[in-house]
Scaffold this motif. Sequence first.
Motif, PDB file in Angstrom:
ATOM      1  N   GLY A 289      41.463  60.967 106.184  1.00 45.25           N
ATOM      2  CA  GLY A 289      40.272  60.969 105.349  1.00 45.25           C
ATOM      3  C   GLY A 289      40.490  61.480 103.942  1.00 45.25           C
ATOM      4  O   GLY A 289      39.549  61.652 103.183  1.00 45.25           O
ATOM      5  N   ILE A 290      41.742  61.705 103.574  1.00 36.21           N
ATOM      6  CA  ILE A 290      42.080  62.167 102.229  1.00 36.21           C
ATOM      7  C   ILE A 290      42.590  60.961 101.441  1.00 36.21           C
ATOM      8  O   ILE A 290      43.580  60.335 101.825  1.00 36.21           O
ATOM      9  CB  ILE A 290      43.130  63.301 102.262  1.00 36.21           C
ATOM     10  N   ALA A 291      41.903  60.650 100.360  1.00 37.94           N
ATOM     11  CA  ALA A 291      42.173  59.438  99.585  1.00 37.94           C
ATOM     12  C   ALA A 291      43.580  59.414  99.008  1.00 37.94           C
ATOM     13  O   ALA A 291      44.135  60.452  98.639  1.00 37.94           O
ATOM     14  CB  ALA A 291      41.151  59.312  98.463  1.00 37.94           C
ATOM     15  N   LYS A 292      44.101  58.221  98.907  1.00 32.77           N
ATOM     16  CA  LYS A 292      45.440  58.006  98.348  1.00 32.77           C
ATOM     17  C   LYS A 292      45.412  57.894  96.824  1.00 32.77           C
ATOM     18  O   LYS A 292      46.422  58.059  96.172  1.00 32.77           O
ATOM     19  CB  LYS A 292      46.045  56.721  98.913  1.00 32.77           C
ATOM     20  N   PHE A 293      44.247  57.585  96.268  1.00 33.73           N
ATOM     21  CA  PHE A 293      44.105  57.367  94.835  1.00 33.73           C
ATOM     22  C   PHE A 293      42.965  58.224  94.293  1.00 33.73           C
ATOM     23  O   PHE A 293      41.986  58.466  94.992  1.00 33.73           O
ATOM     24  CB  PHE A 293      43.809  55.887  94.545  1.00 33.73           C
ATOM     25  N   GLY A 294      43.078  58.644  93.052  1.00 32.69           N
ATOM     26  CA  GLY A 294      42.091  59.530  92.444  1.00 32.69           C
ATOM     27  C   GLY A 294      40.686  58.961  92.371  1.00 32.69           C
ATOM     28  O   GLY A 294      39.712  59.689  92.488  1.00 32.69           O
ATOM     29  N   GLU A 295      40.561  57.654  92.203  1.00 33.66           N
ATOM     30  CA  GLU A 295      39.235  57.057  92.075  1.00 33.66           C
ATOM     31  C   GLU A 295      38.584  56.729  93.431  1.00 33.66           C
ATOM     32  O   GLU A 295      37.439  56.312  93.484  1.00 33.66           O
ATOM     33  CB  GLU A 295      39.282  55.794  91.204  1.00 33.66           C
ATOM     34  N   THR A 296      39.324  56.935  94.506  1.00 34.53           N
ATOM     35  CA  THR A 296      38.822  56.673  95.851  1.00 34.53           C
ATOM     36  C   THR A 296      38.317  57.975  96.458  1.00 34.53           C
ATOM     37  O   THR A 296      39.018  58.980  96.428  1.00 34.53           O
ATOM     38  CB  THR A 296      39.948  56.091  96.736  1.00 34.53           C
ATOM     39  N   PRO A 297      37.119  57.958  97.024  1.00 31.01           N
ATOM     40  CA  PRO A 297      36.579  59.213  97.565  1.00 31.01           C
ATOM     41  C   PRO A 297      37.253  59.647  98.863  1.00 31.01           C
ATOM     42  O   PRO A 297      37.656  58.813  99.672  1.00 31.01           O
ATOM     43  CB  PRO A 297      35.103  58.896  97.807  1.00 31.01           C
ATOM     44  N   ASN A 298      37.362  60.959  99.035  1.00 30.40           N
ATOM     45  CA  ASN A 298      37.780  61.521 100.313  1.00 30.40           C
ATOM     46  C   ASN A 298      36.620  61.359 101.294  1.00 30.40           C
ATOM     47  O   ASN A 298      35.461  61.550 100.923  1.00 30.40           O
ATOM     48  CB  ASN A 298      38.113  63.006 100.180  1.00 30.40           C
ATOM     49  N   LEU A 299      36.937  61.010 102.520  1.00 31.71           N
ATOM     50  CA  LEU A 299      35.903  60.845 103.538  1.00 31.71           C
ATOM     51  C   LEU A 299      35.890  61.995 104.536  1.00 31.71           C
ATOM     52  O   LEU A 299      34.891  62.214 105.220  1.00 31.71           O
ATOM     53  CB  LEU A 299      36.099  59.522 104.283  1.00 31.71           C
TER      54      LEU A 299
END
Length: 97
Positions: free
Chosen positions: A37-47
């Motif tokens: 749930g931790i995003a791979k990219f800065g613009e993608t939210p963590n879930l």
Amino acid sequence: MTRAIFLAALVSTAPAWAQQVDRDLISGCVPCHGADGIAKFGETPNLAGQNAPYLLNQLRAFHAGKRLHKEMRYMSRHMTEAEMEAIAAYFASLPPR
């Protein structure tokens, strides 16, 4: 559909460390949001650790085309309600970082 309902029940009742989510169900989420749930990219939210009703509402909005995002619309277009519930429950149960 029965499998997805079972998964939703399993995910919502098991502690995060003991969950056995169907990896096929979250396989489309993993490249951007990560299995943890931790995003791979800065613009993608963590879930991880997000509120389950919030995640479910966002999936519903993408699914219905009410929230615009090309990739998320594509990923959610064939999801059933039970699958969206299971995905939301899975990511909500993960520890946030």
